[in-house]
Design a protein around this motif. Structure first.
Motif, PDB file in Angstrom:
ATOM      1  N   PHE A   9      35.885  37.109  44.497  1.00 16.16           N
ATOM      2  CA  PHE A   9      34.777  37.029  43.541  1.00 16.16           C
ATOM      3  C   PHE A   9      35.199  37.667  42.216  1.00 16.16           C
ATOM      4  CE2 PHE A   9      31.223  39.068  41.375  1.00 16.16           C
ATOM      5  CZ  PHE A   9      30.328  38.018  41.244  1.00 16.16           C
ATOM      6  N   GLU A  10      35.799  38.842  42.302  1.00 25.04           N
ATOM      7  CA  GLU A  10      36.196  39.567  41.088  1.00 25.04           C
ATOM      8  C   GLU A  10      37.270  38.820  40.295  1.00 25.04           C
ATOM      9  OE1 GLU A  10      36.082  44.195  41.283  1.00 25.04           O
ATOM     10  OE2 GLU A  10      36.934  43.497  43.170  1.00 25.04           O
ATOM     11  N   THR A  11      38.260  38.279  41.009  1.00 24.00           N
ATOM     12  CA  THR A  11      39.430  37.717  40.316  1.00 24.00           C
ATOM     13  C   THR A  11      39.281  36.249  39.950  1.00 24.00           C
ATOM     14  OG1 THR A  11      40.452  37.213  42.456  1.00 24.00           O
ATOM     15  CG2 THR A  11      41.031  39.312  41.432  1.00 24.00           C
ATOM     16  N   GLU A  12      38.508  35.488  40.753  1.00 25.99           N
ATOM     17  CA  GLU A  12      38.525  34.042  40.558  1.00 25.99           C
ATOM     18  C   GLU A  12      37.156  33.403  40.352  1.00 25.99           C
ATOM     19  OE1 GLU A  12      40.509  30.141  42.815  1.00 25.99           O
ATOM     20  OE2 GLU A  12      40.846  32.163  43.601  1.00 25.99           O
ATOM     21  N   TYR A  13      36.213  33.722  41.233  1.00 28.19           N
ATOM     22  CA  TYR A  13      34.964  32.946  41.250  1.00 28.19           C
ATOM     23  C   TYR A  13      33.826  33.554  40.432  1.00 28.19           C
ATOM     24  CZ  TYR A  13      37.400  30.441  44.932  1.00 28.19           C
ATOM     25  OH  TYR A  13      38.328  29.719  45.638  1.00 28.19           O
ATOM     26  N   GLY A  14      33.797  34.896  40.346  1.00 31.35           N
ATOM     27  CA  GLY A  14      32.725  35.558  39.592  1.00 31.35           C
ATOM     28  C   GLY A  14      32.603  35.087  38.153  1.00 31.35           C
ATOM     29  N   PRO A  15      33.729  34.988  37.412  1.00 36.35           N
ATOM     30  CA  PRO A  15      33.648  34.513  36.024  1.00 36.35           C
ATOM     31  C   PRO A  15      33.050  33.109  35.895  1.00 36.35           C
ATOM     32  CG  PRO A  15      35.764  35.588  36.415  1.00 36.35           C
ATOM     33  CD  PRO A  15      35.089  35.463  37.752  1.00 36.35           C
ATOM     34  N   PHE A  75      24.584  36.251  41.478  1.00 37.00           N
ATOM     35  CA  PHE A  75      25.284  36.216  42.762  1.00 37.00           C
ATOM     36  C   PHE A  75      24.808  37.380  43.608  1.00 37.00           C
ATOM     37  CE2 PHE A  75      28.535  36.661  45.957  1.00 37.00           C
ATOM     38  CZ  PHE A  75      28.759  35.326  46.303  1.00 37.00           C
ATOM     39  N   ILE A  76      24.394  37.058  44.829  1.00 41.68           N
ATOM     40  CA  ILE A  76      23.792  38.045  45.721  1.00 41.68           C
ATOM     41  C   ILE A  76      24.751  38.347  46.866  1.00 41.68           C
ATOM     42  CG2 ILE A  76      21.892  38.413  47.360  1.00 41.68           C
ATOM     43  CD1 ILE A  76      21.085  36.058  44.667  1.00 41.68           C
ATOM     44  N   PHE A  77      25.151  39.613  46.968  1.00 44.09           N
ATOM     45  CA  PHE A  77      26.009  40.058  48.071  1.00 44.09           C
ATOM     46  C   PHE A  77      25.157  40.607  49.213  1.00 44.09           C
ATOM     47  CE2 PHE A  77      29.255  40.299  44.712  1.00 44.09           C
ATOM     48  CZ  PHE A  77      30.378  39.822  45.379  1.00 44.09           C
ATOM     49  N   LEU A  78      25.748  40.609  50.410  1.00 38.58           N
ATOM     50  CA  LEU A  78      25.085  41.163  51.587  1.00 38.58           C
ATOM     51  C   LEU A  78      25.664  42.535  51.918  1.00 38.58           C
ATOM     52  CD1 LEU A  78      24.724  37.997  51.821  1.00 38.58           C
ATOM     53  CD2 LEU A  78      24.550  38.348  54.282  1.00 38.58           C
ATOM     54  N   VAL A  79      24.793  43.451  52.363  1.00 43.39           N
ATOM     55  CA  VAL A  79      25.244  44.728  52.932  1.00 43.39           C
ATOM     56  C   VAL A  79      24.627  44.865  54.319  1.00 43.39           C
ATOM     57  CG1 VAL A  79      25.481  45.842  50.677  1.00 43.39           C
ATOM     58  CG2 VAL A  79      23.345  46.113  51.947  1.00 43.39           C
ATOM     59  N   THR A  80      25.277  45.629  55.193  1.00 48.40           N
ATOM     60  CA  THR A  80      24.778  45.853  56.551  1.00 48.40           C
ATOM     61  C   THR A  80      24.671  47.358  56.799  1.00 48.40           C
ATOM     62  OG1 THR A  80      26.885  46.095  57.719  1.00 48.40           O
ATOM     63  CG2 THR A  80      26.171  43.831  57.235  1.00 48.40           C
ATOM     64  N   PRO A  81      24.078  47.760  57.931  1.00 50.44           N
ATOM     65  CA  PRO A  81      24.017  49.204  58.231  1.00 50.44           C
ATOM     66  C   PRO A  81      25.411  49.838  58.359  1.00 50.44           C
ATOM     67  CG  PRO A  81      22.447  48.005  59.587  1.00 50.44           C
ATOM     68  CD  PRO A  81      23.270  46.977  58.891  1.00 50.44           C
ATOM     69  N   ARG A  94      31.437  51.089  49.316  1.00 53.29           N
ATOM     70  CA  ARG A  94      31.389  49.621  49.189  1.00 53.29           C
ATOM     71  C   ARG A  94      30.012  49.156  48.701  1.00 53.29           C
ATOM     72  NH1 ARG A  94      34.299  45.085  51.004  1.00 53.29           N
ATOM     73  NH2 ARG A  94      33.000  43.316  51.588  1.00 53.29           N
ATOM     74  N   ILE A  95      28.960  49.829  49.175  1.00 54.84           N
ATOM     75  CA  ILE A  95      27.600  49.492  48.712  1.00 54.84           C
ATOM     76  C   ILE A  95      27.510  49.691  47.202  1.00 54.84           C
ATOM     77  CG2 ILE A  95      25.145  50.104  48.807  1.00 54.84           C
ATOM     78  CD1 ILE A  95      25.574  50.848  51.769  1.00 54.84           C
ATOM     79  N   ARG A  96      28.081  50.792  46.715  1.00 50.96           N
ATOM     80  CA  ARG A  96      28.071  51.065  45.267  1.00 50.96           C
ATOM     81  C   ARG A  96      28.818  49.961  44.504  1.00 50.96           C
ATOM     82  NH1 ARG A  96      24.281  54.832  44.238  1.00 50.96           N
ATOM     83  NH2 ARG A  96      24.464  56.689  45.538  1.00 50.96           N
ATOM     84  N   LYS A  97      29.935  49.530  45.077  1.00 44.45           N
ATOM     85  CA  LYS A  97      30.721  48.477  44.421  1.00 44.45           C
ATOM     86  C   LYS A  97      29.930  47.169  44.390  1.00 44.45           C
ATOM     87  CE  LYS A  97      35.101  46.359  43.957  1.00 44.45           C
ATOM     88  NZ  LYS A  97      36.500  46.646  43.784  1.00 44.45           N
ATOM     89  N   ILE A  98      29.310  46.841  45.526  1.00 46.97           N
ATOM     90  CA  ILE A  98      28.494  45.625  45.625  1.00 46.97           C
ATOM     91  C   ILE A  98      27.331  45.681  44.634  1.00 46.97           C
ATOM     92  CG2 ILE A  98      26.764  44.558  47.163  1.00 46.97           C
ATOM     93  CD1 ILE A  98      28.900  44.823  49.416  1.00 46.97           C
ATOM     94  N   ASP A  99      26.731  46.857  44.516  1.00 48.20           N
ATOM     95  CA  ASP A  99      25.616  47.027  43.570  1.00 48.20           C
ATOM     96  C   ASP A  99      26.088  46.786  42.134  1.00 48.20           C
ATOM     97  OD1 ASP A  99      22.934  47.713  42.866  1.00 48.20           O
ATOM     98  OD2 ASP A  99      23.612  49.722  42.306  1.00 48.20           O
TER      99      ASP A  99
END
Length: 260
Positions: free
Chosen positions: A136-142, A151-157, A163-168
């Motif tokens: 996502f960061e290198t290719e698809y996000g742009p 774009f909505i990412f998923l987080v789990t328990p 990683r949650i901070r990065k996703i946020d």
């Protein structure tokens, strides 16, 4: 300000996101279902793009996807259907619409073409659970940003805090908090889920949080909303349509049972 931002600005709690499968129960049901959801109180519509190998989906949604594929649903057909989605003379859909699906069919369609067509029809955001963060960061996000899509990412328990901070930081629209690491449609112990959601709330993330997987009725919806901005219901709604394919009647009855 896009439709998703506008929604959360005006409604910060109790947002109901309903998942439906494109081309189900009939090929031409897509816009009828979306209109019925909007008319009966859904704040967001999450439109599933059927795929033969849906990793995160339980049996109910898998089965609806299989029916939709047999009905002839493809991405090309879907975008044809969605062309009139935002027209007041057409379906008049005004709520945010998110496409949820998997990378394989999107890549076959052509990733940039997919984003361009989604944006042109009035889609607001994407959920692609099998798109890795690095790609996502290198290719698809742009490309996604180029066409103004969230774009909505998923987080789990089990997702670590770092990683949650990065996703946020990478997410726009909202964060999809999966209630547990399983497929959709499974029952959950909501006292455990509430502890996890409280942890997310305490992190004071920049994005709103919607909870999905195992939300099926008024009790689980209200429980999920205690510590989140809203919740996502999929399998329970698909099951209701399966039991009674009369879209208008079933949707009204189902949403009233959640919201009233």
């Amino acid at each position: 300000m896009n439709r998703i931002q506008q929604l959360f600005k005006t409604k910060s709690s109790g947002v109901l996101n309903i998942y439906c499968t494109a081309g189900y129960p009939q090929l031409d049901s897509t816009l009828k279902v979306m209109k019925a959801l909007q008319d009966n109180g859904a704040g967001i519509i999450e439109l599933g793009m059927p795929y033969s190998d849906p990793l995160a989906d339980g049996p109910v949604i898998q089965e609806s996807g299989g029916v939709a594929l047999q009905n002839g649903m493809t991405l090309k057909v879907l975008f044809e259907q969605l062309k009139i989605m935002r027209n007041t003379a057409g379906s008049g859909i005004t709520v945010p619409v998110i496409l949820m699906g998997y990378m394989n069919p999107v890549l076959q369609y052509g990733f940039e073409k997919f984003c361009a067509d989604a944006s042109a029809t009035g889609v607001d955001g994407l959920i692609l659970p099998d798109l890795p963060i690095r790609e996502f960061e290198t290719e698809y996000g742009p490309v996604i940003r180029k066409y103004g899509l969230d774009f909505i990412f998923l987080v789990t328990p089990e997702t670590p805090e770092e990683r949650i901070r990065k996703i946020d930081a990478l997410s726009t629209g909202f964060i999809y908090a999966v209630s547990s690491s399983s497929t959709t449609g499974k029952d959950k112990n909501f006292s455990e889920v509430e502890l996890y959601l409280q942890k997310l709330q305490d992190m004071q993330l920049k994005n709103p949080v919607l909870v999905g997987f195992g939300i099926k009725d008024k009790i689980t919806f209200q429980s999920a909303c205690k510590y989140a901005n809203g919740a996502i219901i999929g399998s329970a709604y698909i099951k209701a349509l399966n039991e009674n394919p009369a879209v208008g009647e079933t949707t009204k009855k189902f949403l009233e049972s959640i919201l009233k």
